[in-house]
Each structure stands twice: as C-alpha cells, then as structure tokens.
Design an enzyme around this catalytic site. Structure first.
Site, PDB file in Angstrom:
ATOM      1  N   PHE A 154       0.813  -1.223   0.000  1.00 46.74           N
ATOM      2  CA  PHE A 154       0.000   0.000   0.000  1.00 46.74           C
ATOM      3  C   PHE A 154       0.842   1.266   0.000  1.00 46.74           C
ATOM      4  CE2 PHE A 154       0.977  -0.124   4.534  1.00 46.74           C
ATOM      5  CZ  PHE A 154       1.149   1.214   4.818  1.00 46.74           C
ATOM      6  N   LYS A 178      -1.203  -7.545  -9.261  1.00 47.30           N
ATOM      7  CA  LYS A 178      -2.160  -7.601  -8.138  1.00 47.30           C
ATOM      8  C   LYS A 178      -1.797  -6.439  -7.219  1.00 47.30           C
ATOM      9  CE  LYS A 178      -2.950  -8.515  -4.341  1.00 47.30           C
ATOM     10  NZ  LYS A 178      -3.379  -7.462  -3.391  1.00 47.30           N
ATOM     11  N   GLU A 181      -4.914  -3.881  -2.161  1.00 48.76           N
ATOM     12  CA  GLU A 181      -6.370  -3.675  -2.115  1.00 48.76           C
ATOM     13  C   GLU A 181      -6.711  -2.443  -1.279  1.00 48.76           C
ATOM     14  OE1 GLU A 181      -4.533  -5.732  -0.579  1.00 48.76           O
ATOM     15  OE2 GLU A 181      -5.379  -6.493   1.296  1.00 48.76           O
ATOM     16  N   CYS A 286       9.584   1.947   3.391  1.00 48.82           N
ATOM     17  CA  CYS A 286      10.441   0.819   3.774  1.00 48.82           C
ATOM     18  C   CYS A 286      11.884   1.253   3.970  1.00 48.82           C
ATOM     19  CB  CYS A 286      10.376  -0.266   2.712  1.00 48.82           C
ATOM     20  SG  CYS A 286      11.096   0.263   1.166  1.00 48.82           S
ATOM     21  N   GLU A 387       9.177  -4.032  13.156  1.00 55.02           N
ATOM     22  CA  GLU A 387       9.012  -2.906  12.226  1.00 55.02           C
ATOM     23  C   GLU A 387       7.733  -2.183  12.635  1.00 55.02           C
ATOM     24  OE1 GLU A 387       7.837  -3.805   8.159  1.00 55.02           O
ATOM     25  OE2 GLU A 387       9.095  -2.165   7.425  1.00 55.02           O
TER      26      GLU A 387
HETATM   27  P1  NAD Z   1       1.563  -6.653   3.065  1.00 51.93           P
HETATM   28  O1  NAD Z   1       2.593  -7.703   3.108  1.00 51.93           O
HETATM   29  O2  NAD Z   1       0.482  -6.675   4.064  1.00 51.93           O
HETATM   30  O3  NAD Z   1       0.829  -6.658   1.627  1.00 51.93           O
HETATM   31  C1  NAD Z   1       1.572  -6.745   0.438  1.00 51.93           C
HETATM   32  C2  NAD Z   1       0.735  -7.466  -0.608  1.00 51.93           C
HETATM   33  O4  NAD Z   1       0.468  -8.794  -0.161  1.00 51.93           O
HETATM   34  C3  NAD Z   1      -0.613  -6.801  -0.860  1.00 51.93           C
HETATM   35  O5  NAD Z   1      -0.874  -6.795  -2.234  1.00 51.93           O
HETATM   36  C4  NAD Z   1      -1.580  -7.677  -0.092  1.00 51.93           C
HETATM   37  O6  NAD Z   1      -2.851  -7.737  -0.695  1.00 51.93           O
HETATM   38  C5  NAD Z   1      -0.939  -9.042  -0.130  1.00 51.93           C
HETATM   39  N1  NAD Z   1      -1.253  -9.825   1.080  1.00 51.93           N
HETATM   40  C6  NAD Z   1      -1.576  -9.369   2.323  1.00 51.93           C
HETATM   41  N2  NAD Z   1      -1.765 -10.397   3.170  1.00 51.93           N
HETATM   42  C7  NAD Z   1      -1.567 -11.527   2.468  1.00 51.93           C
HETATM   43  C8  NAD Z   1      -1.587 -12.909   2.799  1.00 51.93           C
HETATM   44  N3  NAD Z   1      -1.885 -13.323   4.036  1.00 51.93           N
HETATM   45  N4  NAD Z   1      -1.303 -13.801   1.831  1.00 51.93           N
HETATM   46  C9  NAD Z   1      -0.996 -13.400   0.591  1.00 51.93           C
HETATM   47  N5  NAD Z   1      -0.956 -12.096   0.211  1.00 51.93           N
HETATM   48  C10 NAD Z   1      -1.232 -11.175   1.142  1.00 51.93           C
HETATM   49  O7  NAD Z   1       2.352  -5.244   3.079  1.00 51.93           O
HETATM   50  P2  NAD Z   1       1.758  -3.783   3.185  1.00 51.93           P
HETATM   51  O8  NAD Z   1       1.236  -3.574   4.570  1.00 51.93           O
HETATM   52  O9  NAD Z   1       0.904  -3.496   2.034  1.00 51.93           O
HETATM   53  O10 NAD Z   1       3.092  -2.905   2.993  1.00 51.93           O
HETATM   54  C11 NAD Z   1       3.951  -2.563   4.056  1.00 51.93           C
HETATM   55  C12 NAD Z   1       5.131  -3.502   4.142  1.00 51.93           C
HETATM   56  O11 NAD Z   1       5.824  -3.514   2.899  1.00 51.93           O
HETATM   57  C13 NAD Z   1       6.169  -3.069   5.163  1.00 51.93           C
HETATM   58  O12 NAD Z   1       6.637  -4.213   5.838  1.00 51.93           O
HETATM   59  C14 NAD Z   1       7.290  -2.467   4.325  1.00 51.93           C
HETATM   60  O13 NAD Z   1       8.574  -2.500   4.914  1.00 51.93           O
HETATM   61  C15 NAD Z   1       7.218  -3.321   3.123  1.00 51.93           C
HETATM   62  N6  NAD Z   1       7.825  -2.666   1.969  1.00 51.93           N
HETATM   63  C16 NAD Z   1       9.057  -3.083   1.589  1.00 51.93           C
HETATM   64  C17 NAD Z   1       9.688  -2.465   0.526  1.00 51.93           C
HETATM   65  C18 NAD Z   1      11.050  -2.891   0.087  1.00 51.93           C
HETATM   66  O14 NAD Z   1      11.446  -2.512  -0.994  1.00 51.93           O
HETATM   67  N7  NAD Z   1      11.779  -3.660   0.874  1.00 51.93           N
HETATM   68  C19 NAD Z   1       9.054  -1.414  -0.144  1.00 51.93           C
HETATM   69  C20 NAD Z   1       7.779  -1.024   0.283  1.00 51.93           C
HETATM   70  C21 NAD Z   1       7.168  -1.666   1.341  1.00 51.93           C
END
Ligand code: NAD
Length: 503
Positions: A154, A178, A181, A286, A387
């Site tokens: 997000f 994908k 959401e 991140c 985090e």
């Molecule tokens: P998230 O892991 O909750 O979601 C990421 C994606 O996975 C979304 O599209 C979501 O729909 C999907 N998802 C969520 N739960 C799922 C599940 N149980 N099974 C399968 N798919 C699932 O992450 P977020 O909250 O959207 O983003 C924040 C996180 O992303 C933080 O931990 C941040 O550090 C990380 N991030 C990392 C980088 C990087 O380059 N290292 C960059 C941006 C964000």
C-alpha cells in the site's frame, strides 16, 4: 455516502476494463477522513484464470515485437505520466494519505523506472565472444520468460507497480498485476495510461484481491516469475509457495533502518534529515530511518531533535502545510499505538508522544499519529525488534563507530542504513563493514535511481536479483547461450571426433 453508489474498481483482462462478478468487495477509504472512495473486488478464481490465460496468449505475439517498438511505448508512457502527474498525485493522496508533494514524488520515482524501460534497447543485450575455438563463436540471448506477476504493497501505490510491469513488459514478457487492495485507484489510473501508451491487449492484466488471489498466482503453472514487495511475513510465504511451484521469485520485504550520527556531522543538516526521513509519509516508507544511533557527543542532540519533530504539522495530505499525513488504516493506527504503549512498558523513554494529535472536524476520525520519539531504546524491546511502520523514531546510543556498526550488523534486517559524518575515513569504514544492502552517506533514504538496482539484503529480501537497474533484466529474462560453428564452403570435412574438445 451510500455504498452502492461508490465507483467499483474494474479488473483489466485482455485489454478490457471489466466489472468483477465477485461477491466479496472491500471499501477504499480516505485515511484522513474515513470517507469511502470506491469499492474493490476480491477477484474470483475464474477471473484470475482469465487474466493469466490472456497474458499467456498475448505472450506468443508480444515476445516477437521488435525491441525499438517496445521501447517507443514506454517513451510515450513516460510522457503521459508526466502530463498527468498532478491528478495522479491527487488520487494517490486521497486514498493513501501522504501529502500532495510526497505523492508527486511517489509517481516521479516510478516515472524514472518507465524512462529506464524506454532504454530497453541498450539494456537487453547479450554478450558475444568471437572464435572461442576455430571457427566457433559463443553468444548469449536474453529472452523473455513468459507470463510474470507482481504483488504490491500500500505504501507506494504508484512507484512500486511501476518498478514491476514496465521492466517486465519491456523485456518481452506479459504481466498480471495484483495491486494493494488498500489503495488501488492510482495504480489503475497508471494502468489506463499504459493502455493509452499502446500496450496491446493481454500484455498487461490486473486482478484485485488478497490472500486467495495471491496464492492462486503463486500456484499457477503458467506464471514463470513473481515480483513481490510488502511485509516480511507475506513475502516469506510468497517466496516459499511460488518457488515450490517452480517459479523465479524476488521479494522485497520489511526493514529496520538505522542511521549512525557521529559528533562531527553537520548538526543542522543531520537533524533535518533524520526528522524528514523518520516522519515523512507518516513513517510508512520501507527505507525510512526508524532507529537513530547517536555516537559520542552526538548523544547530546536529542533535545534539538525533539524540538524539530514538534514543529511538524499533522493533517490531511491535501492540506497546504501538512508535513505528516495519516497512517493507512484504523488497524494500522491501533497497531502503532499499541507498540508505543509497549515501548513505555519495556522501559524506553517517550521523549515525544504523538498519540492523539489535536485535529479539527472530520480529521478527528482520521488515522493520525504525530511524530513520536523514544530514547534509551535497546534490542529486546518490541519497538526495536519489530518494524513499526508509523511515525516513530527510536533513539539508541553507542560509545564508538565500531559499536554502532556491530549493533546494526546484529539486526536481522538489511534494507537501508546511513551514516552522518564529515569524516571520509569514518564513512569509508562504514560502507566497507556494514552488512546492509543500501547505504547512505549523509543521505537518509538511499534508494538507488534506476541506473542501479534496488539492493536490499538479508532479512529484507528473498531472491538474488533486485527491482529495476541491470539486475531486473536478468530477473525477467532467461539467458540462453549459443555456441555456433559455420564452415567455409571449401573447408575440408575432417574426420569423426569423439572427444569433447571443440578445437
Ligand atoms: P503486506 O505484506 O500486508 O501486503 C503486500 C501485498 O500482499 C498486498 O498486495 C496484499 O494484498 C498481499 N497480502 C496481504 N496479506 C496476504 C496474505 N496473508 N497472503 C498473501 N498475500 C497477502 O504489506 P503492506 O502492509 O501493504 O506494505 C507494508 C510492508 O511492505 C512493510 O513491511 C514495508 O517494509 C514493506 N515494503 C518493503 C519495501 C522494500 O522494498 N523492501 C518497499 C515497500 C514496502
């Protein structure tokens, strides 16, 4: 607003924006006001199947499209994004919460990757060695893999989708995206502009959803590679599930980014950098600095750090003068507030408490947390070990540069780190000895521009190759090595040779 009247976010299948037949939908909500903006479907299994099938069919023709023709689509695409950057930023700010200026930055950092994709002609080149044996040449072809998929978080709903599909498609692959959401609206606007730029039907497809859709992409036999950016928990699951299904996978995940501050640093610049990095985007980057390691006499800078953080203005992202917008959701706010309470219980000193910032009117319902600073933080405390992904800066102390480096190297994460100093020798020692993939020297958020690759490391990454730059060309292609011998018409046929040598 009546939920039925909300716009419904479409899927993109085979070049058509189509309404999902799903019975499961969720609201896209403005995190500053809780105003409902749109509804997003959790795509059905049949819709995921249709998107992958469209991508598979499109691959048979797209893989043969000349490289210059592919490049020209991205030349047009970058101009369309540039022309629409203000309205893209407005949409992004409304659904994600970040300030308009920061939202424009989000789009711009993605735009830079599109510019990089337009340069595919000089990126997707093989190597050639002439006369490796008599009359024999060896060369490599970097060929597209087929259908690739991307799963995005997000916090950068413009930049991170643009890390993925432009580079994959420029390499000759087709793609199923994908998006998050939680804020899919700006992503969809970028997808519409990609179609306008000339991406043919089926080459780019979009399905919305959560766990079930992600699992279907991980398992699908026709998907050859998956790019994921998000949390460590979900990224680890995606990596394990998709590699087990035989795919190539890259996962960029969670972080705990430390900044070392030496006493010889330029004080004003350093404190500004720490505050901007820790609290910008409400700490939801991140690569944000989330731990400041003050070394030696720099330990005395805490009161000035707190004073600067207090000056930041908390409010809606679209209000002039806002520095810190809301966090993405009510549950994210609850999680961050619970961690702040845990920090106090664990014995850290709450030098600045951003809970319950004073806000008026509709913003009282928003997911706001103001800048928060803990001092006396140590490993073993929840605020250090987890985090937080909110506007919370942990301050810890070290006696020496060696101790500070040891602290960072003992932390499992390896996304980003920085040092603030005017000593070239200290900076050089730091870049050499620190075990973190992206290093800033007097730069608080050292995200590489797309000439280079994003190179997070250790627990922040699974898979060898990072997004964009040169690494992603290798990720999205199969290297094929050709060894060729051509005989002159009048050459002597020679005898049967049963040895391995080519000579
Ligand atoms: P998230 O892991 O909750 O979601 C990421 C994606 O996975 C979304 O599209 C979501 O729909 C999907 N998802 C969520 N739960 C799922 C599940 N149980 N099974 C399968 N798919 C699932 O992450 P977020 O909250 O959207 O983003 C924040 C996180 O992303 C933080 O931990 C941040 O550090 C990380 N991030 C990392 C980088 C990087 O380059 N290292 C960059 C941006 C964000």
């Amino acid at each position: 607003m009546n939920t039925q009247a909300l716009p419904c976010i479409p899927l993109l299948i085979n070049g058509e924006l189509v309404a999902s037949r799903s019975t499961e939908w969720r609201d896209v909500v403005n995190p500053a006001t809780q105003e409902k903006l749109a509804r997003v479907p959790m795509a059905t299994a049949g819709e995921v199947e249709a998107a992958v099938a469209a991508a598979r069919t499109a691959f048979t023709t797209w893989r043969k499209v000349p490289i210059g023709q592919r490049a020209r689509i991205f030349l047009k695409y970058q101009q369309l994004i540039r022309d629409n950057i203000k309205s893209l930023a407005t949409t992004l700010s409304a659904e994600q919460g970040k300030t308009l200026a920061d939202a424009e930055g989000d789009v711009f950092r993605g735009l830079e990757v599109v510019e990089h994709a337009a340069n595919i002609g000089s990126l997707q080149m093989g190597e050639r060695a002439h006369n490796v044996a008599v009359g024999v040449d060896t060369y490599t072809l970097l060929q597209p893999l087929g259908v690739c998929a991307g799963i995005t978080p997000f916090n950068f709903p413009a930049m991170i989708p643009l890390w993925m599909f432009p580079m994959a498609i420029a390499c000759g692959n087709t793609f199923v995206l994908k998006p998050s959401e939680q804020d899919p609206m700006v992503t969809m606007r970028l997808v519409e502009l990609a179609l306008e730029a000339g991406i043919p039907p089926g080459v780019l497809n979009v399905v919305h959803g959560g766990e079930a859709v992600v699992n279907a992409l991980c398992d699908h036999a026709d998907i050859k590679a998956i790019s994921f950016v998000g949390s460590t928990r979900v990224g680890t699951h995606v990596y394990e599930r998709a590699t087990l299904a035989g795919k190539r996978v890259q996962c960029m995940m969670g972080a705990k980014n430390h900044a070392i501050v030496l006493a010889d640093a330029h004080k004003e610049q350093t404190l500004n950098a720490l505050v901007g990095s820790a609290f910008g985007a409400a700490g939801q980057r991140c690569m944000a600095v989330s731990v400041a390691v003050l070394v030696g006499a720099a330990r005395q800078w805490v009161p000035e750090l707190v004073a600067k953080a207090k000056l930041l203005s908390v409010g809606a992202g679209n209000s002039a003068g806002t520095d810190v917008g809301p966090v993405i959701s009510c549950s994210a706010k609850e999680r961050v507030e619970a961690l702040i309470a845990r920090g106090v219980e664990d014995g850290a000193t709450l030098a600045l408490d951003g809970r319950l910032p004073p806000l008026d009117g509709r913003l009282k319902e928003g997911n706001f947390i103001g800048p928060t600073i803990f001092t006396g933080v140590k490993p073993g405390m929840a605020v250090y070990d987890q985090e937080i992904f909110g506007p919370v800066l942990c301050v810890t102390e070290a006696e020496s540069l060696d101790d500070a480096i040891a602290l960072i190297n003992a932390n499992p994460n390896g996304n980003g780190t920085a040092i603030f100093t005017q000593s070239g020798a200290a900076a050089r020692k730091f870049e050499d000895e620190i075990d973190v993939g992206q290093v800033g020297i007097n730069v608080p958020i050292p995200v590489p521009v797309p000439l280079f690759s994003f190179t997070g490391s250790r627990a922040s990454k699974l898979g060898d190759l990072g997004p964009y730059g040169k690494q992603v060309i290798l990720f999205y292609t199969q290297t094929k090595t050709v060894t060729a011998r051509w005989f002159d018409d009048d050459s002597v046929a020679g005898a049967v040779n049963t040895t391995i040598s080519l000579r």
